[in-house]
Design a protein around this motif. Structure first.
Motif, mmCIF file in Angstrom:
data_model
loop_
_atom_site.group_PDB
_atom_site.id
_atom_site.type_symbol
_atom_site.label_atom_id
_atom_site.label_comp_id
_atom_site.label_asym_id
_atom_site.label_seq_id
_atom_site.Cartn_x
_atom_site.Cartn_y
_atom_site.Cartn_z
ATOM 1 N N PRO A 60 0.809 -1.219 0.000
ATOM 2 C CA PRO A 60 0.000 0.000 0.000
ATOM 3 C C PRO A 60 0.849 1.280 0.000
ATOM 4 N N HIS A 61 2.123 1.156 0.356
ATOM 5 C CA HIS A 61 3.007 2.339 0.298
ATOM 6 C C HIS A 61 3.584 2.532 -1.104
ATOM 7 N N CYS A 62 3.369 1.573 -1.978
ATOM 8 C CA CYS A 62 3.797 1.670 -3.395
ATOM 9 C C CYS A 62 5.264 2.069 -3.498
ATOM 10 N N MET A 63 6.113 1.493 -2.634
ATOM 11 C CA MET A 63 7.488 1.993 -2.511
ATOM 12 C C MET A 63 8.332 1.826 -3.761
ATOM 13 N N ASP A 64 8.219 0.675 -4.455
ATOM 14 C CA ASP A 64 9.052 0.493 -5.654
ATOM 15 C C ASP A 64 8.719 1.556 -6.712
ATOM 16 N N PHE A 65 7.435 1.791 -6.873
ATOM 17 C CA PHE A 65 6.977 2.771 -7.863
ATOM 18 C C PHE A 65 7.427 4.179 -7.466
ATOM 19 N N ARG A 66 7.242 4.512 -6.182
ATOM 20 C CA ARG A 66 7.635 5.852 -5.728
ATOM 21 C C ARG A 66 9.144 6.059 -5.847
ATOM 22 N N LYS A 67 9.913 4.980 -5.554
ATOM 23 C CA LYS A 67 11.374 5.071 -5.691
ATOM 24 C C LYS A 67 11.760 5.334 -7.136
ATOM 25 N N ALA A 68 11.094 4.629 -8.059
ATOM 26 C CA ALA A 68 11.418 4.791 -9.483
ATOM 27 C C ALA A 68 11.114 6.221 -9.945
ATOM 28 N N ILE A 69 9.985 6.755 -9.501
ATOM 29 C CA ILE A 69 9.633 8.143 -9.868
ATOM 30 C C ILE A 69 10.642 9.115 -9.249
ATOM 31 N N ALA A 70 10.949 8.883 -7.960
ATOM 32 C CA ALA A 70 11.866 9.776 -7.239
ATOM 33 C C ALA A 70 13.217 9.862 -7.945
ATOM 34 N N GLU A 71 13.673 8.719 -8.438
ATOM 35 C CA GLU A 71 14.968 8.692 -9.098
ATOM 36 C C GLU A 71 14.957 9.564 -10.353
ATOM 37 N N TYR A 73 13.003 12.070 -11.044
ATOM 38 C CA TYR A 73 12.750 13.497 -10.795
ATOM 39 C C TYR A 73 13.676 14.091 -9.727
ATOM 40 N N HIS A 74 14.686 13.330 -9.331
ATOM 41 C CA HIS A 74 15.691 13.806 -8.387
ATOM 42 C C HIS A 74 15.082 14.317 -7.081
ATOM 43 N N VAL A 75 14.136 13.540 -6.551
ATOM 44 C CA VAL A 75 13.592 13.819 -5.218
ATOM 45 C C VAL A 75 13.654 12.520 -4.414
ATOM 46 N N THR A 76 13.158 12.538 -3.181
ATOM 47 C CA THR A 76 13.147 11.311 -2.386
ATOM 48 C C THR A 76 11.753 10.655 -2.505
ATOM 49 N N PRO A 77 11.666 9.331 -2.280
ATOM 50 C CA PRO A 77 10.355 8.663 -2.342
ATOM 51 C C PRO A 77 9.347 9.292 -1.375
ATOM 52 N N ASP A 186 5.594 17.105 -20.495
ATOM 53 C CA ASP A 186 6.663 16.387 -21.203
ATOM 54 C C ASP A 186 6.839 16.816 -22.656
ATOM 55 N N TYR A 187 5.844 17.518 -23.206
ATOM 56 C CA TYR A 187 5.950 17.891 -24.621
ATOM 57 C C TYR A 187 6.775 19.165 -24.794
ATOM 58 N N GLY A 188 7.977 19.131 -24.238
ATOM 59 C CA GLY A 188 8.935 20.213 -24.468
ATOM 60 C C GLY A 188 8.873 21.362 -23.478
ATOM 61 N N ASN A 189 8.282 21.155 -22.303
ATOM 62 C CA ASN A 189 8.142 22.257 -21.341
ATOM 63 C C ASN A 189 8.967 22.008 -20.082
ATOM 64 N N LYS A 190 9.110 23.079 -19.290
ATOM 65 C CA LYS A 190 9.882 22.971 -18.061
ATOM 66 C C LYS A 190 8.969 22.603 -16.902
ATOM 67 N N SER A 191 9.355 21.597 -16.133
ATOM 68 C CA SER A 191 8.555 21.180 -14.992
ATOM 69 C C SER A 191 8.878 22.041 -13.769
ATOM 70 N N CYS A 192 7.889 22.199 -12.894
ATOM 71 C CA CYS A 192 8.111 22.884 -11.620
ATOM 72 C C CYS A 192 8.617 21.921 -10.548
ATOM 73 N N ALA A 193 8.727 20.636 -10.869
ATOM 74 C CA ALA A 193 9.128 19.634 -9.866
ATOM 75 C C ALA A 193 10.438 20.008 -9.142
ATOM 76 N N PRO A 194 11.451 20.541 -9.852
ATOM 77 C CA PRO A 194 12.689 20.884 -9.130
ATOM 78 C C PRO A 194 12.508 22.004 -8.099
ATOM 79 N N PHE A 221 0.860 10.948 -10.268
ATOM 80 C CA PHE A 221 1.652 11.169 -9.051
ATOM 81 C C PHE A 221 1.763 12.649 -8.732
ATOM 82 N N ALA A 222 2.109 12.912 -7.466
ATOM 83 C CA ALA A 222 2.378 14.279 -7.031
ATOM 84 C C ALA A 222 3.771 14.329 -6.449
#
Ligand SMILES: *Cc1c(COP(=O)(O)O)cnc(C)c1O
Length: 355
Positions: A60-71, A73-77, A186-194, A221-222
Motif C-alpha cells: 500500500p506504500h507503493c514503494m518500488d513505484f515511488r522510488k522509481a519516480i523519485a529517481e 525526478y531527483h527527489v526522495t520517495p 513532457d511535450y517540451g516544457n519545463k517542470s516545476c518539480a525541481p 503522481f504528485a
C-alpha cells in the motif's frame, strides 16, 4: 436521483469525459490519449509470476513505484505520492487540503475537473478569466490569497506559462498552496518539480495517461514536500490504502524507468504536431501555439461545431466544447502520422464542400 442521495450533491454536475463510442472504429483524437503502445518494458513487467501473485494485496506504500519516480525526478520517495490516475491525485489534494471550507481559484477556461472537484468537496471556487489571447492572468493569482490550481500547459488551449510566472505566484503568499497540474509538461516544457525544495507550498501533479501512453492503467503522481506527501498518504490510508493495483504498479514502475522510450514518443508527437499545424495553417486555420499533444484550432468559414460533426461522420473523433469564449474552436489530439494524414485528407474535402 434516489431519495437517499446526500443533499449536498443535489446540484452536482459530474465531469463528462470524451466519448468512447463502439458503433464503428474511430480514429480517436478526443481525449488526448496516446495512439502508440506503452514502453515494451511494460509488457515484460506484466509477467505470469505477477499475475499468479495477485491473490495477495500489493504494497500500500507503493514503494518500488515511488522510488522509481523519485529517481527520475531527483527527489526522495517521501516526496512522491501516487494515485489511480492524476484525477485521483488531484482528488486527494482537494480532500486533504481544501475540502470543507477552503477557498481556491483557477482560470475560467481550463481542465473541467477543477470545478467538479470544488463542487464535490464543497470548496469555494473563484474563476479568473484568461486574457483575450487565452494566456493566464498571472497578476490575478499574485493578488489573491486563495489556494491556486493551474494546468501548465493549460488545457484545452495548449498554452504554457513560464516557470518564472509560477514562482511569482508561489512567492506572493507562502501560506497558500499552489497546485500545478503538469499533464502535458513532457511535450517540451519545463517542470516545476525541481522547485519543491524551494517552495514548501508547491504541489506538482503529473500523469502517465498522455506522454507515457498508459491512460488505461490509471497512474498519476504528485511531487511536493515530504510533509505534504505525508498528509496526503494519511488521507489515502483513511480512504483507500490499496488505491493502485499490482498490475498498474508494475506497469508504472517499468514505464517510468524507460526514459529513452518517453523521449522517443514525445519527439514523434511534436514532429507530427508541427507538420499538422503547418498544413492546417496553409488551409486557413488559426491555431493557438501548442505546447502539448493536442491543438486548438478555428477556421474563418468552417464553424467548429460543423467541423466536429463532419470529422465524426468520417470516423474521426475530436473534442468540441459548446461553451462561451471557445465555441469557435475544436480540440484535436495529435495521433500517429497516418492518423493525422487522414485528418488532413478529410479536412480538405470538408473545406471543398463549404467553399
Ligand atoms: C488528462 C488530464 C488529467 C487526467 O489524467 P489521468 O491521469 O488520466 O486522470 C489531469 N489534468 C489534465 C489537465 C489533463 O489533461
Amino acid at each position: 436521483m434516489s431519495r437517499f442521495l446526500n443533499s449536498r450533491y443535489a446540484e452536482l454536475h459530474p465531469y463528462v469525459p470524451g466519448e468512447q463510442p463502439k458503433d464503428r472504429t474511430y480514429i480517436k483524437l478526443n481525449a488526448n490519449e496516446s495512439s502508440v503502445p506503452p514502453s515494451p518494458a511494460v509488457l515484460e513487467a506484466l509477467s505470469v509470476p505477477l499475475i499468479n501473485g495477485m491473490g495477495r494485496y500489493e504494497d500500500p506504500h507503493c514503494m518500488d513505484f515511488r522510488k522509481a519516480i523519485a529517481e527520475v525526478y531527483h527527489v526522495t520517495p517521501e516526496q512522491v505520492f501516487v494515485g489511480n490516475g492524476s484525477d485521483e491525485v488531484l482528488g486527494f489534494c482537494f480532500l486533504t487540503f481544501f475540502s470543507g471550507r477552503s477557498k481556491i481559484c483557477f482560470p475560467d477556461i481550463t481542465y473541467g475537473f477543477y470545478q467538479v472537484y470544488a463542487d464535490t468537496f464543497g470548496v469555494d471556487a473563484q474563476v479568473f478569466a484568461l486574457k483575450p489571447d487565452f494566456s493566464i492572468d498571472v497578476d490575478a493569482y499574485v493578488r489573491t490569497d486563495r489556494h491556486v490550481i493551474l494546468a501548465n500547459p493549460n488545457a484545452p488551449t495548449g498554452l504554457c506559462l513560464p516557470v518564472s510566472d509560477i514562482e511569482r505566484i508561489l512567492r506572493a503568499n507562502r501560506d497558500r498552496l499552489v497546485v500545478i497540474d503538469e499533464a502535458y509538461v513532457d511535450y517540451g516544457n519545463k517542470s516545476c518539480a525541481p522547485l519543491v525544495e524551494k517552495y514548501p507550498n508547491l504541489i506538482v501533479v503529473q500523469t502517465f495517461s498522455k506522454s507515457r501512453n498508459l491512460a488505461g492503467a490509471r497512474l498519476g503522481f504528485a511531487i511536493a514536500s515530504k510533509e505534504i506527501i505525508k498528509d496526503m498518504n494519511a488521507i489515502k490510508f483513511a480512504f483507500n490504502p490499496f488505491n493502485l493495483s499490482e498490475m498498474a504498479l508494475a506497469a508504472g514502475t517499468a514505464a517510468v524507468k524507460d526514459t529513452a522510450y518517453l523521449e522517443k514518443c514525445v519527439k514523434q508527437i511534436v514532429k507530427t504536431r508541427e507538420y499538422t499545424v503547418q498544413t492546417l495553417r496553409s488551409l486557413g486555420f488559426y491555431i493557438l501555439e501548442s505546447h502539448t499533444n493536442f491543438i486548438f484550432v478555428k477556421h474563418p468559414v468552417l464553424f467548429a461545431g460543423d467541423y466536429y460533426r463532419r470529422l465524426r461522420e468520417n470516423g474521426i473523433l475530436t473534442r468540441y466544447y459548446d461553451e462561451d469564449r471557445i465555441r469557435d474552436y475544436l480540440r484535436i489530439t495529435i495521433g500517429t502520422p497516418e492518423e493525422m494524414d487522414e485528418v488532413l485528407r478529410v479536412t480538405k474535402s470538408i473545406l471543398c464542400a463549404v467553399a
